[in-house]
Design an enzyme around this catalytic site. Structure first.
Site, PDB file in Angstrom:
ATOM      1  N   ASP A  11       0.856  -1.189   0.000  1.00 41.57           N
ATOM      2  CA  ASP A  11       0.000   0.000   0.000  1.00 41.57           C
ATOM      3  C   ASP A  11       0.888   1.234   0.000  1.00 41.57           C
ATOM      4  O   ASP A  11       2.068   1.172   0.362  1.00 41.57           O
ATOM      5  CB  ASP A  11      -0.923   0.033   1.225  1.00 41.57           C
ATOM      6  CG  ASP A  11      -1.930   1.177   1.134  1.00 41.57           C
ATOM      7  OD1 ASP A  11      -2.508   1.388   0.053  1.00 41.57           O
ATOM      8  OD2 ASP A  11      -2.121   1.899   2.133  1.00 41.57           O
ATOM      9  N   CYS A  74      -3.647  -1.189  -2.430  1.00 47.87           N
ATOM     10  CA  CYS A  74      -3.946   0.221  -2.696  1.00 47.87           C
ATOM     11  C   CYS A  74      -4.776   0.350  -3.981  1.00 47.87           C
ATOM     12  O   CYS A  74      -4.359  -0.121  -5.044  1.00 47.87           O
ATOM     13  CB  CYS A  74      -2.621   0.963  -2.857  1.00 47.87           C
ATOM     14  SG  CYS A  74      -2.773   2.702  -3.231  1.00 47.87           S
ATOM     15  N   CYS A 193     -11.053   2.830  -1.191  1.00 49.10           N
ATOM     16  CA  CYS A 193      -9.769   3.336  -0.733  1.00 49.10           C
ATOM     17  C   CYS A 193      -9.482   2.657   0.594  1.00 49.10           C
ATOM     18  O   CYS A 193     -10.381   2.514   1.434  1.00 49.10           O
ATOM     19  CB  CYS A 193      -9.823   4.853  -0.556  1.00 49.10           C
ATOM     20  SG  CYS A 193      -8.330   5.514   0.207  1.00 49.10           S
ATOM     21  N   HIS A 195      -8.098   3.517   3.234  1.00 52.62           N
ATOM     22  CA  HIS A 195      -8.251   4.268   4.482  1.00 52.62           C
ATOM     23  C   HIS A 195      -9.709   4.397   4.932  1.00 52.62           C
ATOM     24  O   HIS A 195      -9.968   4.646   6.106  1.00 52.62           O
ATOM     25  CB  HIS A 195      -7.724   5.695   4.315  1.00 52.62           C
ATOM     26  CG  HIS A 195      -6.241   5.794   4.324  1.00 52.62           C
ATOM     27  ND1 HIS A 195      -5.448   5.149   3.413  1.00 52.62           N
ATOM     28  CD2 HIS A 195      -5.399   6.479   5.140  1.00 52.62           C
ATOM     29  CE1 HIS A 195      -4.183   5.438   3.660  1.00 52.62           C
ATOM     30  NE2 HIS A 195      -4.129   6.236   4.696  1.00 52.62           N
TER      31      HIS A 195
HETATM   32  N1  DGL Z   1      -4.069   3.610  -0.327  1.00 54.73           N
HETATM   33  C1  DGL Z   1      -4.717   4.547  -1.213  1.00 54.73           C
HETATM   34  C2  DGL Z   1      -5.914   3.914  -1.903  1.00 54.73           C
HETATM   35  O1  DGL Z   1      -6.399   2.839  -1.533  1.00 54.73           O
HETATM   36  C3  DGL Z   1      -5.104   5.817  -0.524  1.00 54.73           C
HETATM   37  C4  DGL Z   1      -3.997   6.574   0.120  1.00 54.73           C
HETATM   38  C5  DGL Z   1      -3.153   7.448  -0.803  1.00 54.73           C
HETATM   39  O2  DGL Z   1      -3.681   8.393  -1.404  1.00 54.73           O
HETATM   40  O3  DGL Z   1      -1.975   7.159  -0.896  1.00 54.73           O
HETATM   41  O4  DGL Z   1      -6.394   4.482  -2.858  1.00 54.73           O
END
Ligand code: DGL
Length: 275
Positions: A11, A74, A193, A195
């Site tokens: 990620d 990610c 996403c 997060h």
């Molecule tokens: N890990 C990213 C996603 O799943 C979000 C965090 C970032 O912008 O780096 O899209």
């Protein structure tokens, strides 16, 4: 013959730990190494070329550790780098290794959650601009209408541990309203996403009860279990001692301090240089 090695989970930062948590719950027997590219996160607003370069560098780091299989947890990396890696780089440089993302497994099943087939995608700017979700969902559910909303403040709110505070409500409510305004028959929202699962309680607070909100961790875990069943030639290359190791491209102390909210338990990471 390749030595057995852990599954790599990648990620841009901490968020993929929400996916790793579900994967390890479902498939505890395997070894895993996790890499967060915290030193260069967030990826969400970066260009296609930059996200591709960073992701490919990190994937090669996993390969140098021996991983036969890397999961891009990610969404932004899955949207912007995965296709080039799968179609160009792997056949040329690493024909025996595999890299999988989180978009395809999600788009294969998401239509099953929606009665109206009107589906909302909440994601970073990068993921929204790639149009990966609408394109992929229509392959599996041609009748679906897909709506997208970028939520550029949500990752910083989580990263800065402000997501439980009142200040977060403004941005969460704003983006929820923006997506629901696109079609009042949207009945399924995807948190596309890594997060966003941390915001689940707040998001539900601002949503009508009859809207289903989906996070991807469980979907990714189910899909990985299925993949490993169908690909014994890859499964047999994965080490199975139940070990987990964590790496970050930024401060290990910071990573360990943040990681618990994403992973649910304490971890001890190591810092690595990625070039
Ligand atoms: N890990 C990213 C996603 O799943 C979000 C965090 C970032 O912008 O780096 O899209």
């Amino acid at each position: 013959m390749m030595q057995k090695a852990p599954i790599g989970v990648f990620d841009s930062g901490y968020g993929g730990l929400t996916v790793l948590k579900e994967i390890t719950a479902r498939l505890p027997q395997y070894d895993y190494i996790y890499l967060g590219d915290n030193g260069r996160a967030p990826y969400g607003n970066r260009s296609f070329e930059t996200i591709y370069q960073y992701t490919w560098q990190c994937v090669q780091w996993f390969f140098a550790q021996g991983s036969p299989l890397v999961i891009l947890a990610c969404n932004t990396a899955s949207a912007k780098a995965l296709r080039s890696i799968q179609q160009n780089n792997l056949p040329k440089y690493y024909p025996d290794r595999r890299v999988l993302g989180v978009i395809r497994p999600t788009t294969e099943v998401i239509g099953n959650f929606s009665k109206t087939k009107k589906i909302g995608i909440l994601a970073t700017n990068g993921t929204v601009q790639s149009d990966s979700y609408p394109i992929e969902i229509r392959k599996f559910f041609p009748e679906a209408n897909v709506y997208q909303q970028a939520c550029p403040m949500w990752v910083p709110l989580v990263e800065n541990n402000e997501y439980k505070n009142e200040g977060a409500d403004y941005f969460i409510q704003k983006n929820i309203q923006q997506i629901l305004q696109q079609d009042d028959e949207i009945d399924t929202l995807l948190l596309a996403c890594t997060h966003y699962p941390l915001l689940m309680d707040k998001i539900k607070q601002f949503l009508p009860k009859d809207i289903t909100v989906l996070a991807q961790g469980e979907i990714a875990a189910t899909s990985l279990a299925d993949y490993l069943r169908r690909h014994p030639e890859i499964e047999s290359l994965i080490s199975k001692e139940g070990k987990r190791k964590f790496f970050t491209t930024d401060s290990a102390e910071d990573f360990d301090a943040h990681a618990k909210v994403f992973y649910g338990s304490n971890i001890k990471s190591e810092k690595v240089e990625i070039l």
